[in-house]
Design a protein around this motif. Structure first.
Motif, PDB file in Angstrom:
ATOM      1  N   UNK A  72      38.581  38.328  41.848  1.00 19.31           N
ATOM      2  CA  UNK A  72      37.459  38.947  41.140  1.00 19.31           C
ATOM      3  C   UNK A  72      36.699  39.918  42.036  1.00 19.31           C
ATOM      4  N   UNK A  73      36.671  39.637  43.323  1.00 16.69           N
ATOM      5  CA  UNK A  73      35.918  40.479  44.256  1.00 16.69           C
ATOM      6  C   UNK A  73      36.711  41.690  44.736  1.00 16.69           C
ATOM      7  N   UNK A  74      37.986  41.763  44.367  1.00 19.20           N
ATOM      8  CA  UNK A  74      38.849  42.854  44.835  1.00 19.20           C
ATOM      9  C   UNK A  74      38.659  44.101  43.978  1.00 19.20           C
ATOM     10  N   UNK A  75      37.425  44.577  43.935  1.00 20.35           N
ATOM     11  CA  UNK A  75      37.078  45.790  43.189  1.00 20.35           C
ATOM     12  C   UNK A  75      36.190  46.652  44.088  1.00 20.35           C
ATOM     13  N   UNK A  76      36.096  47.947  43.797  1.00 19.06           N
ATOM     14  CA  UNK A  76      35.184  48.778  44.593  1.00 19.06           C
ATOM     15  C   UNK A  76      33.736  48.303  44.433  1.00 19.06           C
ATOM     16  N   UNK A  77      33.029  48.193  45.532  1.00 22.49           N
ATOM     17  CA  UNK A  77      31.612  47.819  45.545  1.00 22.49           C
ATOM     18  C   UNK A  77      31.346  46.565  44.699  1.00 22.49           C
ATOM     19  N   UNK A  78      31.949  45.452  45.051  1.00 21.27           N
ATOM     20  CA  UNK A  78      31.760  44.218  44.260  1.00 21.27           C
ATOM     21  C   UNK A  78      30.310  43.736  44.280  1.00 21.27           C
ATOM     22  N   UNK A  79      29.871  43.250  43.139  1.00 21.19           N
ATOM     23  CA  UNK A  79      28.512  42.718  43.000  1.00 21.19           C
ATOM     24  C   UNK A  79      28.578  41.396  42.249  1.00 21.19           C
ATOM     25  N   UNK A  80      27.887  40.380  42.761  1.00 19.85           N
ATOM     26  CA  UNK A  80      27.921  39.037  42.189  1.00 19.85           C
ATOM     27  C   UNK A  80      26.515  38.601  41.815  1.00 19.85           C
ATOM     28  N   UNK A  81      26.405  37.945  40.675  1.00 13.77           N
ATOM     29  CA  UNK A  81      25.141  37.343  40.242  1.00 13.77           C
ATOM     30  C   UNK A  81      25.258  35.823  40.386  1.00 13.77           C
ATOM     31  N   UNK A  82      24.253  35.208  41.014  1.00 18.30           N
ATOM     32  CA  UNK A  82      24.200  33.754  41.135  1.00 18.30           C
ATOM     33  C   UNK A  82      23.056  33.234  40.275  1.00 18.30           C
TER      34      UNK A  82
END
Length: 256
Positions: free
Chosen positions: A126-136
């Motif tokens: 899921x993180x293997x994208x340009x400029x990954x952003x995660x919401x917790x």
């Protein structure tokens, strides 16, 4: 296994569910919730985050209260959740709530903690994208470990804090009286804050209660408990009923 007589300390609703699972195995339990969940009032910041939910490649939900309150917000502002987004939970019970809602969700098969979550190949994907952003999605003032590790990998991380945990009010001496009156021989906590509240409730009686077997959900809380003086700590490697039952089968109840 039926020789165990346990004190459950989770929030009231979770105590009820866990007590039912234990009763099916003829295990006595007594519920004294030491964590209460207080939803936070919606703020413009919260609303802004949920309205831009689609900018996150992954959403991590750390608890059942976070799942329920987060899904309420989604219902309020999204006709349907963003397509193609990856969802993750720390434990199976939280994951089940998200799955029932229709979200594509993953959680660790073993271990209900951030360390196990970080090891999931689906998260790496899921993180293997340009400029990954995660919401917790979490409660107020939770652990920073997950966010720190993700940021160390170059991932932008935002929090959506949805509730606070507090210690319910009980008359002085309630904990010690309950343990003595029901002949309890084990204590169950589901988090580091739950352990802290257990110690606060115990007060001067903590050295006596610390001799009882203490069941905890992770190595981190096990270490915290040992430092606090607990004499017999069992790491269940998870906060679920299944994890607790497995630990109870492995460790015989103390002789009367």
């Amino acid at each position: 296994m039926t020789g165990w007589r346990l004190l459950l300390t989770r929030p009231a609703e979770e105590c009820e569910a866990l007590a039912a699972s234990l009763a099916e195995q003829r295990i006595h339990s007594s519920s004294l919730p030491l964590l209460a969940i207080e939803p936070l009032k919606e703020t413009p910041e919260q609303r802004g985050i949920i309205l831009e939910l689609d900018r996150y490649c992954a959403v991590v939900v750390v608890s059942k209260p976070a799942a329920r309150l987060g899904l309420d917000l989604i219902d309020r502002y999204w006709p349907q959740p963003p397509v193609g987004q990856h969802w993750f939970s720390v434990g199976a019970a939280t994951g089940a709530l998200l799955e029932d809602y229709g979200l594509p969700v993953y959680w660790p098969a073993v271990g209900d903690d951030s360390e196990a979550l970080l090891a999931l190949p689906e998260l790496t994907e899921a993180l293997a994208v340009p400029e990954p952003r995660v919401l917790i999605m979490r409660g107020e003032g939770g652990r920073e470990f997950l966010a720190e590790r993700l940021r160390g990998q170059g991932v932008a991380v935002d929090y959506l804090e949805l509730y606070r945990r507090c210690l319910p009010e009980y008359p002085k001496g309630t904990l010690a009286r309950r343990v003595e009156a029901e002949g309890l021989n084990g204590l169950v906590v589901s988090s580091g804050q739950g352990l802290e509240n257990l110690q606060r409730m115990a007060g001067d009686t903590w050295p006596d209660l610390a001799r009882l077997t203490l069941f905890v959900p992770s190595p981190r809380v096990a270490e915290q408990a040992a430092l606090a003086g607990a004499k017999n700590v069992v790491d269940c490697r998870g906060a679920s009923a299944t994890a607790l039952l497995a630990a109870l089968r492995q460790y015989p109840a103390p002789a009367l």
